[in-house]
Design an enzyme around this catalytic site. Sequence first.
Site, mmCIF file in Angstrom:
data_model
loop_
_atom_site.group_PDB
_atom_site.id
_atom_site.type_symbol
_atom_site.label_atom_id
_atom_site.label_comp_id
_atom_site.label_asym_id
_atom_site.label_seq_id
_atom_site.Cartn_x
_atom_site.Cartn_y
_atom_site.Cartn_z
ATOM 1 N N ARG A 10 17.377 -5.357 -1.126
ATOM 2 C CA ARG A 10 15.485 -5.226 -0.622
ATOM 3 C C ARG A 10 15.301 -5.528 -2.594
ATOM 4 O O ARG A 10 15.123 -5.296 -3.814
ATOM 5 C CB ARG A 10 14.926 -3.406 -0.738
ATOM 6 C CG ARG A 10 13.846 -3.733 -1.671
ATOM 7 C CD ARG A 10 13.651 -1.855 -0.909
ATOM 8 N NE ARG A 10 12.103 -1.630 -1.472
ATOM 9 C CZ ARG A 10 11.614 -0.483 -2.299
ATOM 10 N NH1 ARG A 10 12.636 0.117 -3.073
ATOM 11 N NH2 ARG A 10 10.413 -0.835 -2.833
ATOM 12 N N ARG A 50 -3.970 3.910 -9.720
ATOM 13 C CA ARG A 50 -2.800 4.945 -10.379
ATOM 14 C C ARG A 50 -3.511 5.643 -11.305
ATOM 15 O O ARG A 50 -5.074 5.016 -12.014
ATOM 16 C CB ARG A 50 -2.230 3.933 -11.056
ATOM 17 C CG ARG A 50 -0.468 3.576 -10.240
ATOM 18 C CD ARG A 50 0.227 2.448 -10.964
ATOM 19 N NE ARG A 50 0.940 1.699 -10.259
ATOM 20 C CZ ARG A 50 1.972 2.050 -9.635
ATOM 21 N NH1 ARG A 50 2.670 3.385 -10.559
ATOM 22 N NH2 ARG A 50 3.195 1.247 -8.399
ATOM 23 N N LYS A 82 5.218 -0.994 6.259
ATOM 24 C CA LYS A 82 5.984 0.422 5.424
ATOM 25 C C LYS A 82 4.812 1.359 6.019
ATOM 26 O O LYS A 82 3.532 0.881 5.567
ATOM 27 C CB LYS A 82 5.943 0.262 4.134
ATOM 28 C CG LYS A 82 6.859 -0.722 3.967
ATOM 29 C CD LYS A 82 6.590 -1.127 2.111
ATOM 30 C CE LYS A 82 6.628 0.383 1.301
ATOM 31 N NZ LYS A 82 6.946 -0.263 -0.113
ATOM 32 N N THR A 130 13.472 6.474 1.747
ATOM 33 C CA THR A 130 12.828 7.265 0.539
ATOM 34 C C THR A 130 13.474 8.470 0.337
ATOM 35 O O THR A 130 14.336 9.529 1.145
ATOM 36 C CB THR A 130 11.808 7.680 0.562
ATOM 37 O OG1 THR A 130 10.371 7.291 1.105
ATOM 38 C CG2 THR A 130 11.127 8.824 -0.292
#
Length: 479
Positions: A33, A74, A218, A278
């Site tokens: 990845r 963020r 995702k 994860t």
Amino acid sequence: MLRSTKIVATLGPSSNDPETLERMFLAGVDVVRLNFSHGTAEDHQRRAETVREICRRTGRTVGIMGDLQGPKIRVGKFKDGKVTLKPGDAFVLDADCELGDEHRAGLDYKELPRDVKAGDVLLLDDGRIEFTVERVVGNTVHCRVVHGGVLSNNKGINRRGGGLTAPALTGKDMEDIRTAALIKVDFLAVSFPKSSADMYMARQLLRAAGGEAFLIAKIERAEAVEPGALEDIMSACDGIMVARGDLAVEVGDALVPALQKRMIRMAREANKLTITATQMMESMVASPVPTRAEVSDVANAVLDGTDAVMLSAESASGKYPVETIMSMDRICIQAEQTQPLSLDQEFLNRVFTRVDQSIAMGALFTAFHLKVKAIAALTESGSTALWMSRMNCGVPIYALTSQTSTRYRCALLRDTYPLMVKYAGHDREELLKEAENVLVESGVVEEGDLIVITIGEPIGKAGGTNTMKIVRVGEHRRG
């Protein structure tokens, strides 16, 4: 012993060195990845070239997945790099703030004040810090700290329950799609899709740039797991990633295990790929051995039927990337040995409307009951191997193809092992002879073994699988 479940490893500082990367390949990595959240286009191109060179040197088939950053929401930067927040503190998220302090922080997503209201819960830094929204005034969101801690530069923000309107594809993602097409990634993961429209847009941009990668959605937004939403997203992608980090923050961690099982089951029924990701081996960032909980987590994903399990920081920045892959390989193999075979039950209530899909299912049924040594799927696009890999018949599937792109995409399919055939003619008997030669030379079958072969005529046409043949190895080679 063959491992059915595939391993995806994220590349980073710990796996930049070609020698380490080669050891990772030999330890069992199936797909690497490239995380487009970090690094430049040149970095990704250099890594892709190194991966392909090591594939040539080792004879391993290792696919490449590009992973788009998506709309990471963020906080901005702080004067001192971080602040410490205590429960009960007032704190302001200010879209106009340039440099934050202990009272306020800026936002890289300027629309946040329009997306939230009083009473909403905001989770920062993967849920480690929790705010309650008290009021919204203009471009400022006034919050009260519920759970405090250290908040540093550029930490992510999620809204519990989802609902933030940031688009799935940012300007950076569009540039990264062009990079992905340039380096010819085999898979492209799209972050935070909310609907099939997000996936269609990504596919159009990829094709316009000359890319042909499989698209992986995702699943990490609360909206993506609402009734009907997951089916909608699946209709426009080739596979899904169970991205448990952001998803757990938005829906609550207690819901994730059941969602994981539901998503994997739905994807397999829809003939889509699945990757479970994860914190699978998170402790191995700093430890040479996994925790017992991590062993159970990986094993449960295998038992759920995932195509692949994924490493993030463990292989990108951890101290033991090779040992982590070896541990994951061992856990997957042990879990797979405990899986019961129930192919007959899986065939119940299934309807096959395509000839090529019916041939694939017939090959599985035959292989299961005859206990053959292998299934050999001669395939141009990889679709026949994909359909076969959705059910567990206990017989390995070898995807034999003359297409390099198909070979690397099949590297992610559970129970499937891609091999190249060089024959490019149109004579069926010659192609079958070549297929047997490849299987024997690769050491997967021996003279006298019984195998099931699927093939399409006219030869070389994608989607044309229309024949299944039961073969005793050696028949065509002697012919």
